[in-house]
Scaffold this active site. Structure first.
Site, short mmCIF file in Angstrom:
data_model
loop_
_atom_site.label_atom_id
_atom_site.label_comp_id
_atom_site.label_asym_id
_atom_site.label_seq_id
_atom_site.Cartn_x
_atom_site.Cartn_y
_atom_site.Cartn_z
N GLU A 70 -4.28 14.40 1.03
CA GLU A 70 -5.69 14.33 0.65
C GLU A 70 -6.56 14.07 1.88
O GLU A 70 -7.74 14.35 1.90
CB GLU A 70 -5.92 13.23 -0.38
CG GLU A 70 -5.63 11.83 0.18
CD GLU A 70 -5.97 10.68 -0.76
OE1 GLU A 70 -6.46 10.93 -1.87
OE2 GLU A 70 -5.74 9.52 -0.37
N THR A 82 0.84 -1.20 0.00
CA THR A 82 0.00 0.00 0.00
C THR A 82 0.87 1.24 0.00
O THR A 82 1.81 1.35 0.79
CB THR A 82 -1.00 0.09 1.18
OG1 THR A 82 -1.58 1.40 1.17
CG2 THR A 82 -0.39 -0.15 2.54
N ARG A 99 -4.97 8.40 2.73
CA ARG A 99 -6.34 8.64 3.16
C ARG A 99 -6.45 9.05 4.62
O ARG A 99 -7.08 10.03 4.96
CB ARG A 99 -7.13 7.37 2.93
CG ARG A 99 -8.60 7.54 2.81
CD ARG A 99 -9.26 6.20 2.95
NE ARG A 99 -8.81 5.26 1.92
CZ ARG A 99 -9.38 5.14 0.74
NH1 ARG A 99 -10.39 5.90 0.43
NH2 ARG A 99 -8.94 4.24 -0.11
N ASP A 107 0.00 3.96 1.01
CA ASP A 107 -0.31 4.74 2.21
C ASP A 107 0.61 4.41 3.39
O ASP A 107 0.63 5.14 4.38
CB ASP A 107 -1.77 4.52 2.63
CG ASP A 107 -2.75 5.21 1.69
OD1 ASP A 107 -2.28 5.90 0.76
OD2 ASP A 107 -3.97 5.06 1.88
N TYR A 165 -2.98 9.70 -9.44
CA TYR A 165 -2.41 8.42 -9.89
C TYR A 165 -0.96 8.57 -10.37
O TYR A 165 -0.24 7.58 -10.43
CB TYR A 165 -3.26 7.83 -11.03
CG TYR A 165 -4.49 7.06 -10.55
CD1 TYR A 165 -4.87 7.06 -9.21
CD2 TYR A 165 -5.26 6.32 -11.44
CE1 TYR A 165 -5.98 6.37 -8.78
CE2 TYR A 165 -6.38 5.62 -11.01
CZ TYR A 165 -6.74 5.64 -9.68
OH TYR A 165 -7.84 4.94 -9.25
N LEU A 166 -0.56 9.80 -10.76
CA LEU A 166 0.82 9.95 -11.26
C LEU A 166 1.81 9.46 -10.21
O LEU A 166 2.81 8.83 -10.53
CB LEU A 166 1.12 11.42 -11.58
CG LEU A 166 0.25 12.07 -12.65
CD1 LEU A 166 0.69 13.51 -12.87
CD2 LEU A 166 0.35 11.29 -13.96
N GLN A 167 1.50 9.74 -8.91
CA GLN A 167 2.46 9.39 -7.86
C GLN A 167 2.59 7.88 -7.66
O GLN A 167 3.66 7.38 -7.39
CB GLN A 167 2.09 10.07 -6.54
CG GLN A 167 0.79 9.58 -5.91
CD GLN A 167 0.19 10.57 -4.92
OE1 GLN A 167 0.73 10.79 -3.87
NE2 GLN A 167 -0.95 11.15 -5.28
N ARG A 168 1.48 7.14 -7.77
CA ARG A 168 1.60 5.71 -7.49
C ARG A 168 1.88 4.88 -8.75
O ARG A 168 2.02 3.68 -8.68
CB ARG A 168 0.39 5.20 -6.71
CG ARG A 168 -0.91 5.15 -7.45
CD ARG A 168 -2.04 4.63 -6.54
NE ARG A 168 -3.09 4.08 -7.34
CZ ARG A 168 -4.33 3.92 -6.94
NH1 ARG A 168 -4.68 4.24 -5.72
NH2 ARG A 168 -5.24 3.39 -7.75
O1 F6P Z 1 -4.65 2.45 -1.84
C1 F6P Z 1 -4.56 3.67 -1.18
C2 F6P Z 1 -4.92 4.81 -2.06
O2 F6P Z 1 -3.89 4.99 -2.97
C3 F6P Z 1 -5.25 6.06 -1.27
O3 F6P Z 1 -4.17 6.82 -0.89
C4 F6P Z 1 -6.22 6.77 -2.19
O4 F6P Z 1 -7.12 7.58 -1.47
C5 F6P Z 1 -6.95 5.64 -2.79
O5 F6P Z 1 -6.07 4.55 -2.82
C6 F6P Z 1 -7.48 5.87 -4.17
O6 F6P Z 1 -8.05 4.67 -4.59
P1 F6P Z 1 -8.87 4.41 -5.89
O7 F6P Z 1 -7.88 4.17 -6.98
O8 F6P Z 1 -9.69 3.18 -5.62
O9 F6P Z 1 -9.72 5.61 -6.11
#
Ligand code: F6P
Length: 421
Positions: free
Chosen positions: A247, A142, A192, A144, A297-300
């Site tokens: 966020e 995760t 989150r 997070d 999404y760019l960050q992950r």
């Molecule tokens: O998995 C954690 C997370 O990346 C949170 O930081 C973010 O709020 C959430 O997922 C966004 O998820 P989704 O792609 O389901 O909107």
């Protein structure tokens, strides 16, 4: 013991290194062909398991599987799908057991966060009760960074690196413009409930005048007056102000700055827009010109900036999951154990799924400065090793050369169709 197949599934929000864990699981299982048959993967995670849509990873070449190590996103598809509780309705768990039985699956590797660890834990118990025991092993993931027990969660180190670098680079831009134009730059990051990702922005600088000047953590209630006073002060003293906002930043009453009013299958609020909220405050109350960015999404997904440490750890937990299963362990999750800060050293341990299921690890107060706007030396000592090292993907025609799977589906064996509710 007769050879049984394995099932792997990705769950929840994906990361830039979740496929490195998949690579660790599949490559390690392939090294033990005498004990593990094929590795099947749930098409879109647990949803594909319920509907018997399984991907046969044995149809992918060794080269493609190796390429997963440097490919972001969830190669098999992920899901945010909450199984009904056992008390409420057992049919979903029973269906998973039925699918496993039909495909001779004896091992389940579930790659996810706290909710997924709970599912894997329950499945290990219900399998036993229904007379079809399955070895269930969690694979932590995760961005997070909020799973307990493990020192860090694969996925986090790479997001941390991306956010630290983006903060550093954006600051170079703002400072060039500040004299006659933009004074405030705001970067919104994920997280989150826990402020780990926001904290990583703090790695961008080390002196008071360095960006980021303000970090807004979910752990520290947001106070509008104090925030605006600090922005004004930074612009006066340094000419500009860079803010990293989580966020999950919220007011004292628990209300998110960025509550969109939408919730997901787990009842988690969909967030996004904290940067806009505070940018409007800056404009309305201070009159400064601003820019803001929502890393979203760019960050992950930013595998091109992944932390080599994170990639190594993501692969290691996948590999360890298979080794734990082969060692006869059940209902456990491999964890990262920090054995030294400087030089950074880590090893792989394990914990029971019951200890990690549905629990969130927040930033300890001692990692946040007294004024609530920055990270302490202890916080920096924790974070810094996690972003160390670069692990660039191969490039072709100027773009990362990511792999795409063939996704050959396993022939269905069950007569009954499962309808998702
Ligand atoms: O998995 C954690 C997370 O990346 C949170 O930081 C973010 O709020 C959430 O997922 C966004 O998820 P989704 O792609 O389901 O909107």
């Amino acid at each position: 013991m007769p050879k049984r197949n394995a099932l792997y599934a990705q769950s929840g929000g994906v990361t830039s290194v979740i496929n490195a864990s998949a690579c660790g699981v599949i490559e390690t299982a392939r090294q033990h062909r005498d004990r593990i048959g094929k590795v099947y993967a749930g098409d879109n995670g647990i949803v594909g398991v319920l509907t018997e849509d399984l991907i046969d990873t044995s149809r992918e070449s060794a080269r493609t599987i190796a390429g997963l190590r440097h490919t972001p996103g969830g190669a098999f598809g992920s899901a945010r799908y909450k199984l009904k509780s056992l008390e409420e309705n057992r049919t979903e768990y029973e269906r998973i057991i039925e699918v496993c039985k039909a495909h001779n699956i004896g091992y389940f590797f579930y790659n996810g966060g706290g909710d997924s660890m709970d599912t894997a834990h329950k499945l290990s118990r219900i399998g036993k009760r229904l007379g079809y025991p399955i070895t269930c092993i969690g694979v932590p993931k995760t961005v997070d960074n909020d799973l307990p027990i493990t020192d860090t969660c694969p996925g986090f180190g790479s997001v941390a690196k991306y956010i630290a670098i983006s903060t550093q680079e954006a600051a170079k831009d703002v400072i060039s413009m500040a004299e006659t134009s933009t004074k405030v730059f705001i970067l919104e990051v994920m997280g989150r409930h826990a402020g780990w990702i926001a904290a990583a922005g703090g790695l961008a600088g080390s002196r008071p005048e360095d960006a980021p000047h303000i970090i807004l953590f979910p752990e520290i209630p947001f106070n509008r007056q104090r925030f605006l006073a600090r922005v004004r002060c930074c612009v006066k003293d340094y000419g500009y102000c860079v803010v990293v906002v989580s966020e999950g930043a919220r007011y004292r009453n628990g209300q998110f700055l960025a509550d969109t009013g939408l919730v997901d299958a787990f009842g988690h609020k969909q967030l996004g827009g904290a940067a806009t909220v505070i940018a409007n405050m800056v404009r309305d109350k201070l009159g400064f010109k601003f820019h803001y960015a929502i890393a979203d999404y760019l960050q992950r997904a930013a595998r091109h900036l992944a932390s080599a440490t994170d990639v190594r750890q993501a692969y290691a937990v996948g590999k360890a999951a298979v080794e734990l299963a082969l060692a006869g362990k059940n209902a456990v999750m491999p964890v990262i154990v920090r054995t030294s800060d400087r030089p950074y050293k880590w090893s792989i341990g394990s914990t029971s799924l019951g200890r990690v299921a549905n629990r969130e690890k927040m930033m300890p107060r001692r990692y946040i400065t007294k004024d609530g706007f920055g990270i302490t030396a202890a916080g920096r000592r924790y974070l810094e090793p996690l972003i160390q090292g670069e692990d660039y993907p191969p490039y072709r025609n100027g773009l990362p050369d990511y792999v795409t799977l063939k996704r050959v589906m396993v022939r269905k064996k069950l007569k009954t169709k499962f309808v998702l509710s």
